[in-house]
Design a protein around this motif. Sequence first.
Motif: not given
Length: 295
Positions: A5-12, A23-25, A80-90
């Motif tokens: 779970i990240q600010r950018d979204g969640t992968w489960a 994410g909703l940010h 890249d930021p709009a690509d749903p198959y990419r998740l930014t991770v802290d």
Amino acid sequence: MAEIIQRDGTWAFDGTTVRITPGLHRSVPLFRQTYGEIAVPLEAVAGVVFEPERKRGRLRMRLREGADPLLHATGGRLPDPADPYRLTVDVDRAGVAEYVAEEIRRSLLLDQIPTEPTKAYLLPGPPVPVSVRSSDGTVSFDGIQVRIDWADTSDRVKRATGPRIINLADVTGVEWLPNSGYEDGFLRFVTRETSFSKLPPEKDPYALDLWGSARRDLLTALVATAVTARLPHPSTRTGVEYAERSRPLTAAVPPPADHHDVLLRRLRELGELHRDGVLTDEEFAMTKAVVLRGF
């Protein structure tokens, strides 16, 4: 369950499906938030990798060719930021990201998921009806017809032809290019009658010229994907196109009486625009041909 779970979204990942939730940010692009949650079946995945960086890393998923109508419709042109198959991770969640990627890779190996292109879409694309307002007008798709209502700022040739209604059965392809900020983008619906048209997007009544807000115009990819998902799969397209070329010509079916009245009214309107000097001779001839072809 492997989850990050990240600010950018969640992968489960539950062993059979990777559920991607944006994410909703406010930093999450409007396109991803509008597209919503995506359930990716394991058989659609070709690979996944975590790319660590100094401050943040990225989870990237690669899908099998032909599995997703979104990727086919956009042709890899989504920013890249709009690509749903990419998740930014802290950086402090890098270990979790590696674990999620490893769990998906292990399941791909255990289930012996092939990597070759699919013969059918494995993801459904966005639900219909879907409607998007862009810089050139509003485009809507209900699963049967595409409708384009031109904006006041659209080219006068487009406005002169009136709303454009295209039956899904007449569509042979969808072309989409995003507005980059330096160059205009477009969304074009290709039919058998217009496949050889050389009109630029700003004058093509089967195309939206995307020149305004890149953030909002990017949403036209929703319509492009919804239409693409309901067209023949690329793996069968060659056979379909051959059948169309081989089909014998038949006599045209005369239009219903009410369509005839609409046609006459539209031609009268074009004639008045031509006489008043709104349309040049060339624009009048081109627009008249478009209207006649549409009927």
